[in-house]
Write a protein that holds these residues in place. Structure first.
Motif, mmCIF file in Angstrom:
data_model
loop_
_atom_site.group_PDB
_atom_site.id
_atom_site.type_symbol
_atom_site.label_atom_id
_atom_site.label_comp_id
_atom_site.label_asym_id
_atom_site.label_seq_id
_atom_site.Cartn_x
_atom_site.Cartn_y
_atom_site.Cartn_z
ATOM 1 N N GLY A 84 0.808 -1.213 0.000
ATOM 2 C CA GLY A 84 0.000 0.000 0.000
ATOM 3 C C GLY A 84 0.840 1.260 0.000
ATOM 4 N N VAL A 85 1.936 1.244 0.757
ATOM 5 C CA VAL A 85 2.831 2.405 0.805
ATOM 6 C C VAL A 85 3.539 2.589 -0.530
ATOM 7 C CG1 VAL A 85 4.913 3.341 1.870
ATOM 8 C CG2 VAL A 85 3.155 2.264 3.302
ATOM 9 N N VAL A 86 4.026 1.490 -1.103
ATOM 10 C CA VAL A 86 4.762 1.569 -2.366
ATOM 11 C C VAL A 86 3.849 2.012 -3.517
ATOM 12 C CG1 VAL A 86 5.977 0.213 -4.114
ATOM 13 C CG2 VAL A 86 6.483 -0.135 -1.683
ATOM 14 N N LEU A 90 -4.975 3.802 -1.370
ATOM 15 C CA LEU A 90 -5.737 3.855 -0.132
ATOM 16 C C LEU A 90 -6.525 2.564 0.078
ATOM 17 C CD1 LEU A 90 -6.791 5.329 2.361
ATOM 18 C CD2 LEU A 90 -8.581 6.327 0.927
ATOM 19 N N ALA A 91 -7.003 1.991 -1.031
ATOM 20 C CA ALA A 91 -7.756 0.741 -0.911
ATOM 21 C C ALA A 91 -6.901 -0.343 -0.263
ATOM 22 C CB ALA A 91 -8.243 0.286 -2.278
ATOM 23 N N LEU A 92 -5.628 -0.423 -0.672
ATOM 24 C CA LEU A 92 -4.736 -1.409 -0.060
ATOM 25 C C LEU A 92 -4.449 -1.056 1.394
ATOM 26 C CD1 LEU A 92 -2.005 -2.372 -2.708
ATOM 27 C CD2 LEU A 92 -3.878 -3.766 -1.811
ATOM 28 N N LEU A 93 -4.195 0.224 1.660
ATOM 29 C CA LEU A 93 -3.905 0.634 3.033
ATOM 30 C C LEU A 93 -5.140 0.446 3.919
ATOM 31 C CD1 LEU A 93 -1.755 3.859 2.509
ATOM 32 C CD2 LEU A 93 -0.994 1.632 3.352
ATOM 33 N N ALA A 94 -6.313 0.717 3.341
ATOM 34 C CA ALA A 94 -7.541 0.505 4.104
ATOM 35 C C ALA A 94 -7.695 -0.980 4.450
ATOM 36 C CB ALA A 94 -8.746 0.977 3.296
ATOM 37 N N ASP A 95 -7.440 -1.829 3.464
ATOM 38 C CA ASP A 95 -7.523 -3.265 3.707
ATOM 39 C C ASP A 95 -6.448 -3.713 4.688
ATOM 40 O OD1 ASP A 95 -8.801 -5.739 3.236
ATOM 41 O OD2 ASP A 95 -7.162 -6.335 1.915
ATOM 42 N N ILE A 172 -0.658 -7.051 -5.365
ATOM 43 C CA ILE A 172 -0.819 -7.194 -3.911
ATOM 44 C C ILE A 172 -2.259 -7.559 -3.566
ATOM 45 C CG2 ILE A 172 -0.699 -5.996 -1.695
ATOM 46 C CD1 ILE A 172 2.013 -6.606 -2.863
ATOM 47 N N ALA A 173 -3.219 -6.947 -4.277
ATOM 48 C CA ALA A 173 -4.627 -7.216 -4.001
ATOM 49 C C ALA A 173 -4.982 -8.675 -4.287
ATOM 50 C CB ALA A 173 -5.510 -6.281 -4.822
ATOM 51 N N PHE A 174 -4.438 -9.228 -5.386
ATOM 52 C CA PHE A 174 -4.709 -10.633 -5.705
ATOM 53 C C PHE A 174 -4.104 -11.569 -4.654
ATOM 54 C CE2 PHE A 174 -5.995 -9.727 -10.174
ATOM 55 C CZ PHE A 174 -7.099 -10.571 -10.203
ATOM 56 N N ILE A 175 -2.882 -11.256 -4.224
ATOM 57 C CA ILE A 175 -2.266 -12.073 -3.164
ATOM 58 C C ILE A 175 -3.097 -11.985 -1.889
ATOM 59 C CG2 ILE A 175 -0.219 -12.378 -1.730
ATOM 60 C CD1 ILE A 175 1.442 -11.231 -4.030
ATOM 61 N N GLY A 176 -3.571 -10.771 -1.588
ATOM 62 C CA GLY A 176 -4.392 -10.585 -0.395
ATOM 63 C C GLY A 176 -5.691 -11.367 -0.458
ATOM 64 N N LEU A 177 -6.308 -11.377 -1.631
ATOM 65 C CA LEU A 177 -7.549 -12.123 -1.792
ATOM 66 C C LEU A 177 -7.318 -13.606 -1.550
ATOM 67 C CD1 LEU A 177 -10.528 -12.174 -2.551
ATOM 68 C CD2 LEU A 177 -9.843 -12.391 -4.962
ATOM 69 N N ALA A 178 -6.206 -14.138 -2.074
ATOM 70 C CA ALA A 178 -5.887 -15.550 -1.866
ATOM 71 C C ALA A 178 -5.690 -15.858 -0.385
ATOM 72 C CB ALA A 178 -4.641 -15.920 -2.668
ATOM 73 N N SER A 211 -10.192 -6.823 -0.357
ATOM 74 C CA SER A 211 -9.276 -7.260 -1.418
ATOM 75 C C SER A 211 -9.948 -7.192 -2.790
ATOM 76 C CB SER A 211 -8.802 -8.694 -1.142
ATOM 77 O OG SER A 211 -8.033 -8.764 0.038
ATOM 78 N N VAL A 212 -11.226 -7.591 -2.839
ATOM 79 C CA VAL A 212 -11.969 -7.512 -4.105
ATOM 80 C C VAL A 212 -12.093 -6.061 -4.552
ATOM 81 C CG1 VAL A 212 -14.216 -7.872 -5.186
ATOM 82 C CG2 VAL A 212 -13.247 -9.646 -3.712
ATOM 83 N N ALA A 213 -12.386 -5.174 -3.598
ATOM 84 C CA ALA A 213 -12.488 -3.749 -3.923
ATOM 85 C C ALA A 213 -11.162 -3.215 -4.441
ATOM 86 C CB ALA A 213 -12.933 -2.963 -2.687
ATOM 87 N N ALA A 214 -10.064 -3.647 -3.831
ATOM 88 C CA ALA A 214 -8.743 -3.197 -4.273
ATOM 89 C C ALA A 214 -8.432 -3.703 -5.683
ATOM 90 C CB ALA A 214 -7.673 -3.678 -3.291
ATOM 91 N N ILE A 215 -8.842 -4.931 -5.989
ATOM 92 C CA ILE A 215 -8.629 -5.482 -7.341
ATOM 93 C C ILE A 215 -9.413 -4.683 -8.374
ATOM 94 C CG2 ILE A 215 -9.113 -7.471 -8.816
ATOM 95 C CD1 ILE A 215 -8.474 -9.248 -6.376
ATOM 96 N N VAL A 216 -10.677 -4.402 -8.058
ATOM 97 C CA VAL A 216 -11.513 -3.621 -8.982
ATOM 98 C C VAL A 216 -10.930 -2.234 -9.179
ATOM 99 C CG1 VAL A 216 -13.788 -2.576 -9.305
ATOM 100 C CG2 VAL A 216 -13.601 -4.904 -8.409
ATOM 101 N N ALA A 217 -10.517 -1.605 -8.058
ATOM 102 C CA ALA A 217 -9.935 -0.258 -8.156
ATOM 103 C C ALA A 217 -8.668 -0.269 -8.994
ATOM 104 C CB ALA A 217 -9.644 0.275 -6.755
ATOM 105 N N ALA A 218 -7.817 -1.276 -8.806
ATOM 106 C CA ALA A 218 -6.566 -1.371 -9.571
ATOM 107 C C ALA A 218 -6.847 -1.559 -11.053
ATOM 108 C CB ALA A 218 -5.725 -2.529 -9.042
ATOM 109 N N ALA A 219 -7.840 -2.392 -11.365
ATOM 110 C CA ALA A 219 -8.190 -2.626 -12.770
ATOM 111 C C ALA A 219 -8.707 -1.354 -13.428
ATOM 112 C CB ALA A 219 -9.236 -3.731 -12.857
#
Length: 346
Positions: A84-86, A90-95, A172-178, A211-219
């Motif tokens: 999230g920092v790299v 915010l979606a990653l940091l929120a998660d 990162i979001a996909f790894i988090g979802l897994a 994690s799903v929200a972060a994936i959608v946001a990244a896409a």
């Protein structure tokens, strides 16, 4: 007036439902400010014991499940904070912030189950099982704090947008979802009637949605470069977290406040006993509460029918409540005269 009591942990520090049968004839006791003779104590209904081994097994497996889920969440939490920092997401940091809460919640839940198995004592006559409910309450309150932080940060992002690295965020979001799916599946097979485990399960479910929200946001960011999607979806996750938190806080607070167990109607219990137990003329002063979400207790006063033997009335009431309402720990006070507490009776 004869009083018939099912003994619980209040005598000798036993856990509720683990007492022995006692009979005291002609024993003088002061009750409600009066002296009574013939104070008979009826033994426990042991229906609650039939599942004792089963419940203990549930406790062991639930603790193991929570332990594995904690390890998964704690390891990935570090990965997600760095990601999230790299990436600036915010979606990653929120998660990640939610996962910090989750790790603490799972750790607290594990400790609650561990210490909850300690035997009752003179200071805690009902034992330590309430620690699980306390853990659920604290976890729910923590979810409120996390959700508020996410919303605050999202509003800040709207006024001062931050560049987001979509590819890093997506990986990162996909790894988090897994990781979250793994923890979710581990907890999903546990005892869903346990409020503590359900709280931990909802924490991880919230992480999955994050994690799903972060994936959608990244896409969306990768395809359109529209960064506001990041705080928008973060607020969406916060709302879902708040909904889950409210359910846990409400249920655990109800137990901590000695509320009547969910789905139990005292008027129905009164009517059922008066209609189906031959020795009961009237049931009143009925109080029911829970030690944990699945362990219920009940006390009541009973006027017996003419000629009924008080000890038999107690046994019949206990048996009926165990079979019909699944209440394994019951204290029955049989009154052959007018109830001295009638003003407070239900």
């Amino acid at each position: 007036m004869a009083h018939n009591h099912q003994h619980g942990s209040e005598h000798g520090g036993h856990e509720p439902g683990d007492g022995d049968t006692h009979s005291h004839a002609g024993h003088q006791h002061g009750s409600h400010g009066r002296e009574h003779s013939g104070h008979a104590h009826a033994g426990h209904d042991h229906a609650g014991h039939s599942h004792a081994g089963h419940n203990h097994l549930h406790g062991v497996t639930d603790q193991r499940r929570i332990g594995w889920a904690f390890l998964i969440i704690a390891v990935f939490m570090i990965v997600e904070v760095v990601g999230g920092v790299v990436s600036g997401s915010l979606a990653l940091l929120a998660d990640a912030g939610h996962m910090v809460s989750d790790a603490a919640a799972l750790g607290f839940s594990w400790l609650a189950i561990h210490y909850g198995r300690r035997p009752a004592n003179a200071q805690l006559s009902f034992g330590y099982k309430r620690l699980e409910v306390l853990a659920a309450f604290v976890n729910g309150c923590a979810l409120f704090v996390i959700a508020a932080w996410i919303v605050f940060e999202a509003i800040q992002r709207f006024t001062a947008p931050v560049p987001v690295v979509g590819k890093t965020m997506l990986v990162i979001a996909f790894i988090g979802l897994a990781a979250n799916i793994g923890a979710f599946l581990i907890l999903h097979g546990g005892n869903r009637d346990n409020l503590n485990l359900r709280g931990a399960w909802l924490h991880v479910l919230g992480d999955m949605l994050g994690s799903v929200a972060a994936i959608v946001a990244a896409a969306v960011i990768l395809l359109t470069d529209w960064t506001p999607i990041d705080p928008i979806l973060s607020i969406f996750v916060a709302v879902i977290i708040l909904k889950s938190a409210w359910g846990i806080v409400k249920s655990s607070a109800h137990i901590l406040l000695e509320g009547t167990p969910e789905g139990m109607n005292l008027a129905d219990i009164k009517a059922d006993l008066e209609q189906n137990v031959a020795g009961v003329r009237d049931a009143h002063h009925i109080h029911a509460w829970s030690i944990t979400g699945e362990k219920h207790l009940l006390t009541l006063h009973v006027h017996p029918t003419a000629g009924a033997i008080p000890r038999d009335v107690v046994s019949a009431v206990q048996l009926r409540l165990a079979q019909r309402f699944n209440i394994g720990h019951v204290t029955v006070q049989v009154e052959e005269e007018e109830c001295i507490d009638i003003k407070d009776a239900h």
